[in-house]
Design a protein around this motif. Structure first.
Motif: not given
Length: 437
Positions: A123-132, A202-206, A234-248
């Motif tokens: 999976p790739n969550y770090l680089f996004r390609l524009e249509p061209d 592991e070697e591919a991720f590195w 963003a971590t390259a191969v892990v889906p990003p999270r926009g929130s920690t889900g915490t309450v303070k």
């Protein structure tokens, strides 16, 4: 590769394992019951073995020696273990067991397993390609659209027992209506890596992490989505999270919510142009497939840790990874040289030719290194956000200068000699300078 396994200690370990394992083969119901009750039972290809303490130790001796000879990337413990027992069973099923035949077969199969180049589709969550932009290749790594990979697979997958589909949610393997489906993300990494099966991911991720920093520092005009100093990437191969889900909560005051996606890199034609340049591709090869002992080898180590630092949330962890990158770039093989003094002086030389500015930078790095030492040696997490950001700034700046100014295929020891000479007040003029600005 095969020559690495022509080793007397490995030969002795294989002979010892073969003798003990064959002796432990179950030849009666009584042997089988004893093996199962003893807890060291192993079954494969219709053969049963009583794996006692002596066999387990002999097995471990073979595994340890193979990993020592091949290195941790090619010699994965579980792969060696499975191959060891599989070869033993095959030899026993051929008829009379031969230690020499068993040893030769095991070495041949282990060599073949280590020499395989595996494609890892991640999976790739770090680089996004524009249509061209169709795809983006950096050495053994290709940023591709998932749809293109699916189309490729459809040209050779004649097996109706599984299929590849676009991910609707989490990527990976699932069974849908009784049919296995492999779901891939909108954008993927397609990585060619030579590694043991167990270590391939592991070697591919590195390699992806090394390439990520190389691209970040080589492309002059990343768009606003790219993370600035101090921002989380963003971590390259892990889906990003926009929130920690915490309450303070403080007394009756409650704070919740908030949303901030990690930074990523949008690749359009303007960003793709310098990456597709043949001169950049040559330098990318010098980093992603470096010569042993070269500047490129050290640069690759630093670039990978830079990425790990940017993707870390914890301040102390960020500082530790960024300092690891600096040490990869600037630490000397001279065990008698004081580490921080050498790193600080050499960093100043790379940064500027102004002697007074060199001294200021060296002092700043020494102060930051004190926080690193407290973390490593005492476990202290007393690292401020500004300290973590400062060392990111320095580490990325130093890596940028090394990539820009030096011939990455040149010996690293020559770079150390250049820096040492220039640290006495001379301008830094690499004897192996980059052929292009």
């Amino acid at each position: 590769m095969a020559s690495k396994l022509n080793d007397s200690l490995l030969n002795e370990a294989l002979a010892n394992f073969g003798r003990l394992a064959v002796a432990g083969a179950c030849r009666s119901e009584e042997d089988l019951r004893a093996a199962m009750q003893g807890g060291g039972f192993r079954l494969l290809q219709g053969l049963s073995f009583n794996v006692g303490t002596d066999v387990s130790k002999a097995q471990q001796d073979v595994i340890d020696r193979c990993v020592r000879l091949l290195g941790p990337r090619l010699g994965a413990e579980k792969d060696v273990e499975n191959l060891l027992w599989g070869t033993l069973a095959n030899e026993m099923l051929q008829g009379e067991f031969s230690e020499s035949s068993f040893s030769a077969s095991f070495k041949r199969d282990l060599t073949s397993n280590a020499e395989v180049v595996r494609r890892v589709i991640a999976p790739n969550y770090l680089f996004r390609l524009e249509p061209d932009v169709t795809e983006l290749a950096v050495g053994p790594i290709i940023v591709r659209r998932g749809s293109a990979i699916i189309s490729e697979v459809e040209t050779w997958n004649n097996n109706s027992k599984w299929r590849m589909v676009p991910a609707d949610g989490e990527p990976g393997l699932a069974v849908v209506n009784g049919l296995p489906e492999i779901a891939v993300t909108t954008f993927c990494f397609d990585v060619s890596v030579q590694a043991a099966q167990q270590n391939a991911d592991e070697e591919a991720f590195w390699l992806i992490d090394v390439a990520a920093s190389l691209l970040r520092l080589s492309v002059p005009d990343w768009q606003s989505f790219a993370p600035a100093i101090g921002q989380i990437e963003a971590t390259a191969v892990v889906p990003p999270r926009g929130s920690t889900g915490t309450v303070k909560i403080v007394e009756t005051n409650v704070q919740a919510g908030g949303w901030q996606l990690p930074g990523f890199y949008m690749v359009g034609l303007a960003q793709a142009a310098p990456i597709t340049d043949p001169e950049f591709q040559q330098r990318a090869q010098q980093v992603l497939n470096p010569k042993a002992g070269s500047i490129g080898e050290r640069a690759a180590q630093a670039l990978g840790w830079l990425t790990r630092g940017r993707q870390s949330v914890e301040r102390a962890q960020r500082l530790l990874f960024f300092f690891t990158a600096i040490e990869a770039l600037l630490s000397s093989d001279d065990k008698n040289a004081p580490v921080i003094q050498t790193i600080a002086r050499h960093a100043g030389v790379i940064w500027t030719n102004d002697v007074s500015d060199r001294a200021k930078l060296a002092d700043a790095i020494k102060k930051l290194y004190a926080a690193r030492s407290a973390l490593v040696h005492a476990g202290s997490r007393q690292v401020s956000r500004s300290e973590a950001d400062s060392i990111q700034y320095f580490s990325e700046g130093l890596a940028f200068r090394i990539l820009k100014e030096t011939d990455l295929s040149a010996p690293y020891k020559d770079l150390v000699a250049d820096l040492s000479a220039a640290s006495h007040g001379l301008p830094w003029e690499p004897q192996h300078a980059a052929t292009t600005p």
